[in-house]
Each structure stands twice: as structure tokens, then as C-alpha cells.
Design a protein around this motif. Structure first.
Motif, PDB file in Angstrom:
ATOM      1  N   VAL A 210       0.969  -1.179  -0.085  1.00  0.00           N
ATOM      2  CA  VAL A 210       0.074  -0.010  -0.013  1.00  0.00           C
ATOM      3  C   VAL A 210       1.016   1.239  -0.011  1.00  0.00           C
ATOM      4  CG1 VAL A 210      -1.841   1.252   1.163  1.00  0.00           C
ATOM      5  CG2 VAL A 210      -1.892  -1.101   1.358  1.00  0.00           C
ATOM      6  N   HIS A 211       1.913   1.267   0.764  1.00  0.00           N
ATOM      7  CA  HIS A 211       2.886   2.320   0.758  1.00  0.00           C
ATOM      8  C   HIS A 211       3.607   2.637  -0.478  1.00  0.00           C
ATOM      9  CE1 HIS A 211       5.767   4.947   3.079  1.00  0.00           C
ATOM     10  NE2 HIS A 211       6.641   4.370   2.202  1.00  0.00           N
ATOM     11  N   HIS A 212       3.623   1.889  -1.595  1.00  0.00           N
ATOM     12  CA  HIS A 212       4.372   2.200  -2.846  1.00  0.00           C
ATOM     13  C   HIS A 212       2.814   2.381  -3.870  1.00  0.00           C
ATOM     14  CE1 HIS A 212       8.539   1.017  -2.296  1.00  0.00           C
ATOM     15  NE2 HIS A 212       8.005   0.571  -1.260  1.00  0.00           N
ATOM     16  N   SER A 213       1.803   2.729  -3.352  1.00  0.00           N
ATOM     17  CA  SER A 213       0.950   3.089  -4.172  1.00  0.00           C
ATOM     18  C   SER A 213       1.126   4.482  -4.781  1.00  0.00           C
ATOM     19  CB  SER A 213      -0.360   3.114  -3.623  1.00  0.00           C
ATOM     20  OG  SER A 213      -1.499   3.979  -4.362  1.00  0.00           O
ATOM     21  N   ALA A 214       0.689   4.761  -6.161  1.00  0.00           N
ATOM     22  CA  ALA A 214       1.074   6.209  -6.675  1.00  0.00           C
ATOM     23  C   ALA A 214       0.063   7.024  -6.340  1.00  0.00           C
ATOM     24  CB  ALA A 214       0.745   5.918  -8.210  1.00  0.00           C
ATOM     25  N   ILE A 215      -0.903   6.668  -5.278  1.00  0.00           N
ATOM     26  CA  ILE A 215      -1.830   7.778  -4.577  1.00  0.00           C
ATOM     27  C   ILE A 215      -1.168   8.345  -3.309  1.00  0.00           C
ATOM     28  CG2 ILE A 215      -3.993   8.008  -3.845  1.00  0.00           C
ATOM     29  CD1 ILE A 215      -5.234   5.749  -5.500  1.00  0.00           C
ATOM     30  N   ARG A 216      -0.911   9.554  -3.411  1.00  0.00           N
ATOM     31  CA  ARG A 216      -0.159   9.995  -2.274  1.00  0.00           C
ATOM     32  C   ARG A 216      -0.604   9.759  -0.834  1.00  0.00           C
ATOM     33  NH1 ARG A 216       4.575  13.796  -1.693  1.00  0.00           N
ATOM     34  NH2 ARG A 216       4.729  13.578   0.547  1.00  0.00           N
ATOM     35  N   ARG A 217      -1.987   9.735  -0.464  1.00  0.00           N
ATOM     36  CA  ARG A 217      -2.730   9.423   0.701  1.00  0.00           C
ATOM     37  C   ARG A 217      -2.195   8.125   1.019  1.00  0.00           C
ATOM     38  NH1 ARG A 217      -6.874  10.786  -2.585  1.00  0.00           N
ATOM     39  NH2 ARG A 217      -8.079   9.067  -3.365  1.00  0.00           N
ATOM     40  N   GLU A 218      -1.996   7.227   0.138  1.00  0.00           N
ATOM     41  CA  GLU A 218      -1.714   5.841   0.558  1.00  0.00           C
ATOM     42  C   GLU A 218      -0.142   5.676   0.501  1.00  0.00           C
ATOM     43  OE1 GLU A 218      -5.534   3.741  -1.693  1.00  0.00           O
ATOM     44  OE2 GLU A 218      -3.412   3.336  -2.757  1.00  0.00           O
ATOM     45  N   THR A 219       0.781   6.300  -0.360  1.00  0.00           N
ATOM     46  CA  THR A 219       1.938   6.512  -0.190  1.00  0.00           C
ATOM     47  C   THR A 219       2.625   6.983   1.164  1.00  0.00           C
ATOM     48  OG1 THR A 219       2.141   7.301  -2.353  1.00  0.00           O
ATOM     49  CG2 THR A 219       4.197   7.412  -1.143  1.00  0.00           C
ATOM     50  N   ASP A 220       1.648   7.921   1.856  1.00  0.00           N
ATOM     51  CA  ASP A 220       2.103   8.332   3.319  1.00  0.00           C
ATOM     52  C   ASP A 220       1.213   7.623   4.220  1.00  0.00           C
ATOM     53  OD1 ASP A 220       3.572  10.522   2.375  1.00  0.00           O
ATOM     54  OD2 ASP A 220       2.220  11.798   2.321  1.00  0.00           O
ATOM     55  N   SER A 221       1.328   6.221   4.156  1.00  0.00           N
ATOM     56  CA  SER A 221       0.901   5.338   5.182  1.00  0.00           C
ATOM     57  C   SER A 221       2.000   3.927   5.414  1.00  0.00           C
ATOM     58  CB  SER A 221      -0.883   4.990   4.792  1.00  0.00           C
ATOM     59  OG  SER A 221      -0.776   3.932   3.572  1.00  0.00           O
ATOM     60  N   ASN A 222       1.613   3.200   6.145  1.00  0.00           N
ATOM     61  CA  ASN A 222       2.136   1.934   6.556  1.00  0.00           C
ATOM     62  C   ASN A 222       3.859   2.189   6.231  1.00  0.00           C
ATOM     63  OD1 ASN A 222      -0.445   1.283   6.615  1.00  0.00           O
ATOM     64  ND2 ASN A 222      -0.372  -0.408   4.818  1.00  0.00           N
ATOM     65  N   PHE A 223       4.378   2.998   7.146  1.00  0.00           N
ATOM     66  CA  PHE A 223       5.765   3.458   6.926  1.00  0.00           C
ATOM     67  C   PHE A 223       6.613   2.347   7.617  1.00  0.00           C
ATOM     68  CE2 PHE A 223       3.445   7.771   6.951  1.00  0.00           C
ATOM     69  CZ  PHE A 223       4.210   8.131   5.809  1.00  0.00           C
ATOM     70  N   GLY A 224       6.158   1.410   8.372  1.00  0.00           N
ATOM     71  CA  GLY A 224       6.976   0.411   9.298  1.00  0.00           C
ATOM     72  C   GLY A 224       7.706  -0.600   8.073  1.00  0.00           C
ATOM     73  N   PHE A 225       8.669  -0.868   8.538  1.00  0.00           N
ATOM     74  CA  PHE A 225       9.477  -1.836   7.644  1.00  0.00           C
ATOM     75  C   PHE A 225       9.551  -3.409   8.442  1.00  0.00           C
ATOM     76  CE2 PHE A 225      11.687   1.791   5.533  1.00  0.00           C
ATOM     77  CZ  PHE A 225      11.762   1.458   4.425  1.00  0.00           C
ATOM     78  N   ASN A 226       9.935  -3.320   9.743  1.00  0.00           N
ATOM     79  CA  ASN A 226       9.688  -4.526  10.504  1.00  0.00           C
ATOM     80  C   ASN A 226       8.826  -4.613  11.354  1.00  0.00           C
ATOM     81  OD1 ASN A 226      10.694  -6.775  11.992  1.00  0.00           O
ATOM     82  ND2 ASN A 226      12.544  -5.345  12.957  1.00  0.00           N
ATOM     83  N   LEU A 227       8.351  -4.078  12.401  1.00  0.00           N
ATOM     84  CA  LEU A 227       7.342  -4.229  13.263  1.00  0.00           C
ATOM     85  C   LEU A 227       6.307  -3.165  12.836  1.00  0.00           C
ATOM     86  CD1 LEU A 227       9.383  -4.092  16.780  1.00  0.00           C
ATOM     87  CD2 LEU A 227       8.516  -6.062  15.302  1.00  0.00           C
ATOM     88  N   PRO A 228       4.995  -3.769  12.806  1.00  0.00           N
ATOM     89  CA  PRO A 228       3.898  -3.189  12.328  1.00  0.00           C
ATOM     90  C   PRO A 228       3.154  -2.098  13.478  1.00  0.00           C
ATOM     91  CG  PRO A 228       3.112  -5.330  12.947  1.00  0.00           C
ATOM     92  CD  PRO A 228       4.741  -5.198  13.314  1.00  0.00           C
ATOM     93  N   TRP A 229       3.515  -2.370  14.589  1.00  0.00           N
ATOM     94  CA  TRP A 229       2.672  -1.644  15.608  1.00  0.00           C
ATOM     95  C   TRP A 229       2.859  -0.092  15.598  1.00  0.00           C
ATOM     96  CZ3 TRP A 229       6.528  -5.108  19.094  1.00  0.00           C
ATOM     97  CH2 TRP A 229       6.274  -6.223  18.801  1.00  0.00           C
TER      98      TRP A 229
END
Length: 289
Positions: A210-229
Motif C-alpha cells: 500500500v505504501h508504494h501506491s502512486a496515490i499520495r494518501r496511500e504513499t503516506d501510510s504503512n511506514f513500518g519496515f519491520n514491526l507493524p505496531w
């Protein structure tokens, strides 16, 4: 520092490098095999056009880091341990606790760093090279501009010194970060029920895609690499892309030319300002610029 201590540290650093390279190559090959057997999305660009640049930037990053900051975060941790620097030494915590807390703290710092690299325009110019990949797979997980890698290393070194993080904790964190980054960028089709459970423990491919979506509001989400918390706790979690994983467009509304994945063009991307281009599924781009 005595010559004997210097020799010991040199051997430890060399061992740490071998451990990291071994895990990196092992996870890379494993994810490549799993992607080939269980792909999540149909590729839009061939591996032959993307992988030379993606893997080339990985090798270049490694050479630059070893040349400019040979001690890296593990070396700083060894110095902190030898001289009693940092919060954990002042508190006198048991080693097991300092290892666990170091991994958690460093993961939080990398999450916050990621958020900042999206929010600050000058830093976004560096980081957007990672997002400009037109497909997402295991090689995307290690595709970062050398300047971003050096800045990130500087941040980690400062945090390690401030915490007094033990070297073993830093090594564990670095290995986990590399492995999970390749895993969650993999074009891997996990069973949906398994993904729903697993993403409470680690960032999964469907969560991070989702973080690699071309839609900016989706790009600016799900920033975690390891832990999802951290995403869940700090309000940046997005469960699914608006257009679904098969319908979403990967990348940015700029750098849509597959030729932009060449190594030489990846290196100059932060200094370019190309116009937005129509996305395959949207005539009015709403993406990261």
C-alpha cells in the motif's frame, strides 16, 4: 585504544559484515524463488530492465558505507560498551533487556525517520528514488539512494551512542531490518487469512505494498519496515489500497519511463524535477511529486 583492542574490534566488525552479507544473500535468493513460485501481481516491467539498477545501487551503497563509515552502528556500539556511554549503561540494565529495548528503540527510530523523509521536501527527493520503482519486489527492498543510506546510518549511530545499545542488539536489529525489508517488498502471494494474523507481528508484503501506491494518501501510510505496531499506534496504518492490490498503480506520477531504473539515472533522480505523467489507471494523477 591499544593495538590488541583495535585488532579485536577489527575482527568483530569483519564478522558482523559476513553475518549481514550471508543473511542478505540468503533472504534475497529465498524471496526471489518464492516470488517466482507464488507471485502476487503481474509485472509491468521485466526483471531485466529493473534488476540491474536495483542490485547495482545495493552494491554501490555497500561500498560507499564501508569506505566512509567503516565502523558503522556496530562500531559505535562497541565503543559505547567499552567506555560506558549511553542511557542503558547509566541504568545498569541486564544485557537481555538492553538487547530487546535496543531492537525496539531502533525500529521506532527508523519508522520516525521514514515519516520525516516523506514530510520534508529535500529528504523526500532522496527517498522518492525508492518509490519510483514501477514494480515492487524483493529488490525494491534494498533500493535506496546512497545519500539517504549515509544519513540513515548517521541517525542510527547517534541513537546507538545515546542509548549505549549493545553491539549484539545492533547486529540483530540490522539483520532483522534487512531481512524484513526484503520480505515485505516481495511480490509474494500469501494466503489472506495468514496475512491477517501475520501483520500483527511483522509488516507483510500486502501491508507494505500500500505504501508504494502512486496515490499520495496511500504513499503516506504503512511506514513500518519491520514491526507493524508503530503504524497502528501512531495513526498511519492503512489496511488495503483503494483499488485493490491487482488494480493499484505502483510508483510515482513521475519517472514513469522504465529507462529511469538504470543505475546512472537512479543516482541523479534527487536532482531532477520531471513533470507528472498520466497514470495507467487514472487520467488525473493524485500521487507523490
Amino acid at each position: 585504544m591499544t593495538s590488541a583492542n583495535a585488532d579485536l574490534w577489527e575482527r568483530l566488525l569483519a564478522s558482523e559484515a559476513l553475518v549481514r552479507v550471508g543473511f542478505f544473500l540468503g533472504v534475497l535468493v529465498l524471496m526471489m524463488a518464492l516470488e517466482a513460485a507464488f507471485p502476487r501481481r503481474v509485472r509491468t516491467v521485466s526483471r531485466g530492465r529493473r534488476w540491474p539498477g536495483n542490485l547495482g545501487i545495493v552494491m554501490l551503497d555497500s561500498l560507499i558505507v564501508r569506505a566512509l563509515v567503516p565502523m558503522a552502528a556496530v562500531g559505535v556500539a562497541m565503543i559505547a560498551e567499552a567506555r560506558g556511554w549511553g542511557l542503558f549503561h547509566a541504568l545498569g540494565l541486564p544485557t537481555a533487556w538492553t538487547v530487546l529495548l535496543s531492537v525496539l528503540a531502533l525500529d521506532l527510530v527508523i519508522y520516525l525517520q521514514h515519516v520525516v523523509f516523506h514530510a520534508v521536501p529535500a529528504l523526500w527527493r532522496l527517498h522518492r528514488m525508492h518509490h519510483a520503482d514501477l514494480d515492487i519486489d524483493v529488490t525494491t527492498g534494498a533500493r535506496f539512494h546512497p545519500i539517504e543510506i549515509l544519513l540513515s546510518m548517521g541517525i542510527k549511530m547517534a541513537v546507538v551512542a545515546a542509548l549505549g545499545a549493545p553491539a549484539v542488539g545492533v547486529v540483530i536489529f540490522e539483520v532483522l531490518l534487512n531481512a524484513t525489508s526484503m520480505f515485505n517488498h516481495a511480490n509474494l502471494n500469501l494466503p489472506r487469512r495468514f496475512d491477517r494474523v501475520l501483520r500483527w507481528l511483522v509488516v507483510t508484503p500486502d501491508m507494505h505494498r500500500v505504501h508504494h501506491s502512486a496515490i499520495r494518501r496511500e504513499t503516506d501510510s504503512n511506514f513500518g519496515f519491520n514491526l507493524p505496531w508503530w503504524d497502528r499506534l501512531l495513526g498511519t496504518y492503512r489496511d488495503q489500497p483503494e483499488k485493490g492490490h491487482d488494480g493499484m498503480t505502483i510508483g510515482l506520477p513521475i519517472f514513469r519511463d522504465p529507462g529511469a531504473s538504470r543505475l546512472d539515472r537512479l543516482l541523479i533522480q534527487p536532482f531532477l524535477n520531471p513533470p507528472r505523467q498520466p497514470l495507467p489507471d487514472d487520467k488525473r494523477p493524485d500521487g507523490a511529486g
